[in-house]
Design an enzyme around this catalytic site. Sequence first.
Site, mmCIF file in Angstrom:
data_model
loop_
_atom_site.group_PDB
_atom_site.id
_atom_site.type_symbol
_atom_site.label_atom_id
_atom_site.label_comp_id
_atom_site.label_asym_id
_atom_site.label_seq_id
_atom_site.Cartn_x
_atom_site.Cartn_y
_atom_site.Cartn_z
ATOM 1 N N LYS A 1 68.611 -18.205 36.678
ATOM 2 C CA LYS A 1 69.815 -17.412 36.379
ATOM 3 C C LYS A 1 69.319 -16.022 35.989
ATOM 4 C CE LYS A 1 72.335 -15.806 33.684
ATOM 5 N NZ LYS A 1 72.604 -14.334 33.629
ATOM 6 N N SER B 1 66.877 -11.816 24.212
ATOM 7 C CA SER B 1 67.054 -11.450 22.801
ATOM 8 C C SER B 1 66.900 -12.667 21.884
ATOM 9 C CB SER B 1 68.450 -10.850 22.617
ATOM 10 O OG SER B 1 69.424 -11.815 22.951
ATOM 11 N N VAL C 1 70.244 -14.782 21.632
ATOM 12 C CA VAL C 1 70.498 -15.730 22.724
ATOM 13 C C VAL C 1 69.418 -16.820 22.723
ATOM 14 C CG1 VAL C 1 70.782 -16.014 25.216
ATOM 15 C CG2 VAL C 1 71.780 -14.040 24.078
ATOM 16 N N GLU D 1 60.597 -16.231 24.917
ATOM 17 C CA GLU D 1 59.884 -14.959 24.810
ATOM 18 C C GLU D 1 60.937 -13.932 24.395
ATOM 19 O OE1 GLU D 1 58.921 -11.746 25.018
ATOM 20 O OE2 GLU D 1 58.465 -11.687 27.165
ATOM 21 N N CYS E 1 59.287 -5.938 26.351
ATOM 22 C CA CYS E 1 59.165 -6.803 25.176
ATOM 23 C C CYS E 1 57.880 -6.507 24.418
ATOM 24 C CB CYS E 1 59.236 -8.261 25.584
ATOM 25 S SG CYS E 1 58.283 -8.611 27.050
ATOM 26 N N GLU F 1 63.665 -4.394 16.922
ATOM 27 C CA GLU F 1 63.375 -4.022 18.305
ATOM 28 C C GLU F 1 64.472 -3.083 18.795
ATOM 29 O OE1 GLU F 1 63.633 -7.035 21.533
ATOM 30 O OE2 GLU F 1 61.627 -6.321 22.042
HETATM 31 P P1 NAD Z 1 70.243 -11.230 26.381
HETATM 32 O O1 NAD Z 1 69.356 -12.074 25.576
HETATM 33 O O2 NAD Z 1 71.710 -11.275 26.139
HETATM 34 O O3 NAD Z 1 70.066 -11.544 27.954
HETATM 35 C C1 NAD Z 1 68.915 -12.108 28.526
HETATM 36 C C2 NAD Z 1 69.318 -13.172 29.535
HETATM 37 O O4 NAD Z 1 70.003 -14.226 28.859
HETATM 38 C C3 NAD Z 1 70.287 -12.677 30.618
HETATM 39 O O5 NAD Z 1 69.988 -13.330 31.849
HETATM 40 C C4 NAD Z 1 71.641 -13.182 30.116
HETATM 41 O O6 NAD Z 1 72.592 -13.358 31.131
HETATM 42 C C5 NAD Z 1 71.239 -14.507 29.508
HETATM 43 N N1 NAD Z 1 72.192 -15.032 28.523
HETATM 44 C C6 NAD Z 1 73.018 -14.326 27.700
HETATM 45 N N2 NAD Z 1 73.757 -15.172 26.947
HETATM 46 C C7 NAD Z 1 73.386 -16.429 27.283
HETATM 47 C C8 NAD Z 1 73.755 -17.728 26.833
HETATM 48 N N3 NAD Z 1 74.690 -17.902 25.895
HETATM 49 N N4 NAD Z 1 73.139 -18.795 27.379
HETATM 50 C C9 NAD Z 1 72.184 -18.642 28.318
HETATM 51 N N5 NAD Z 1 71.798 -17.447 28.794
HETATM 52 C C10 NAD Z 1 72.377 -16.347 28.277
HETATM 53 O O7 NAD Z 1 69.735 -9.749 26.264
HETATM 54 P P2 NAD Z 1 70.608 -8.427 26.464
HETATM 55 O O8 NAD Z 1 71.947 -8.528 25.812
HETATM 56 O O9 NAD Z 1 70.615 -8.148 27.898
HETATM 57 O O10 NAD Z 1 69.743 -7.403 25.647
HETATM 58 C C11 NAD Z 1 69.935 -7.304 24.236
HETATM 59 C C12 NAD Z 1 68.629 -7.083 23.533
HETATM 60 O O11 NAD Z 1 67.730 -8.161 23.809
HETATM 61 C C13 NAD Z 1 67.866 -5.864 23.978
HETATM 62 O O12 NAD Z 1 68.305 -4.716 23.341
HETATM 63 C C14 NAD Z 1 66.459 -6.233 23.612
HETATM 64 O O13 NAD Z 1 66.211 -5.948 22.267
HETATM 65 C C15 NAD Z 1 66.408 -7.713 23.835
HETATM 66 N N6 NAD Z 1 65.796 -8.074 25.138
HETATM 67 C C16 NAD Z 1 64.541 -8.522 25.139
HETATM 68 C C17 NAD Z 1 63.933 -8.830 26.345
HETATM 69 C C18 NAD Z 1 62.526 -9.319 26.398
HETATM 70 O O14 NAD Z 1 61.831 -9.114 27.389
HETATM 71 N N7 NAD Z 1 62.059 -10.007 25.385
HETATM 72 C C19 NAD Z 1 64.623 -8.684 27.543
HETATM 73 C C20 NAD Z 1 65.936 -8.237 27.512
HETATM 74 C C21 NAD Z 1 66.512 -7.935 26.295
#
Ligand code: NAD
Length: 479
Positions: free
Chosen positions: A173, A227, A230, A248, A282, A381
Amino acid sequence: MDSLNLIGHAWRPALSGKTLPMVEPSTGAIFAAIPASGAEDIDLAVMAARSAFDTGPWGRMPAFERGRLLMKLSAAILEDADRLAQIEARDCGKPMKQARADVAATARYFEFYGGAADKLHGDTIPYLAGMTVLGIREPLGVTAHIVPWNYPMQIFGRSVGASLAAGNACVVKPAEDACLSLLRIGELALEAGFPPGALNIVTGTGESAGAALTAHPAIDFISFTGSPEVGTLVQQAAARNHVGVTLELGGKSPQIVFADADLEKVLPFAINAIVQNAGQTCSACSRLLVEKAIYAPFMERLAAAFSALRVGPHDADLDCGPLISARQKSRVEGFLQEAQNARLPVLAQGTILPGAPASGFFVPPTLVGAVPADIRLAREEIFGPVLAAIPFADEEEATRLANATDYGLVAALWTRDGGRQLRMARALRCGQVFVNGFGAGGGIELPFGGVKKSGHGREKGFEALYEFTTLKTIVLNHG
Ligand code: NAD
């Protein structure tokens, strides 16, 4: 043309017929649409993966043949490099040179894991007389992969590459903000000859498709990058089905510079570690810890280099592109506003290219210092090109400050003192330490992952193959 999901060997729209718009970060304009998939689409994909693993040719394929397929996909990715880089650059807002580097790294993942597929040996364990004990690494079954938007291709490569090499069938996904490169790799995988259901890619929001995938009772493992918030939800979903999970979750990684370091060498690393991918990495080093004795002169040099940084649309191929979304831009600007409210000095700021679309999500790289270690800017972060400079007095204080956040992903340490190198490398609470160098996330071969709020489990390198397998112990009593 609207994109489609890859389920089994077929390209399909969401069963609901709904789509999500894709926004170009460089302009803010909608330029594509992807399926807004729901639980019913996820169910089809998990069932396709289940049959691929349980009864299909994929589940019976010898390891060396799986390896060959991964190698073939790696070669196809390299052949398609220009197109993939253009897709990724536009979708994520990455400068073209970053997108090209991402393609090369993605190909390396499939090459590395292709080569490793038939080298995942088991063990024999000395036991009682008349008995032979075997420890056999077996695939888990169906693995779910939740991919973020910052490095879609690379994170797909490291997680799906390892899982397929280990013999699992995958359901991916991707992030709703950026996912088009993964759908292109799905096409390349079919052309390379992956059997039906080995790789499935279903797009949609996290709340809908992501949550349905992580809660699905027929998956055997979840690999999540994103994040911490999540990450908690994903871990809860995994707990309900009693399946394993690697998380991660990013970091607030320090780059620690002692007065005896080769400062000329440090400068480009200090900059690149926060400017690469506009700080949306990250393993970005978003804290720069500098020994007080050299703080002022080093900051002066760093500020000069920071001021020369230029930001613009992905195709202008400058130092920095836009952030992924309006939401991410306002999040980063919120941190900068807090710095201003706290009257923290902005030591330098890059410039946005004149003529860059006003509707693009641009934020100039910003160097802030000296930042008190207890405020949000030094602890949370940001996921943007904002570097917090923090002075320290000695090794003891540097170690304490470096470990003083909830995260623990990577660290970089700059000193010529051999004893200090080892003492500090051992004392830093994180998954990777670089001494006199830095590479965000390190190489393909190096185990990667965090401690504390950065998550758990390891990806990359051979270590990832252990995460994507289970160990079976067979005890043979032969008298
Ligand atoms: P997020 O955690 O919401 O999204 C990451 C992935 O998780 C996406 O594919 C999203 O569709 C999916 N997701 C979201 N809600 C979910 C759920 N309930 N169940 C399963 N999957 C779900 O991240 P974001 O909102 O896009 O970014 C927010 C913050 O997260 C950023 O500002 C950053 O600090 C952090 N982030 C970290 C990384 C990393 O590489 N560690 C990557 C993206 C974002």
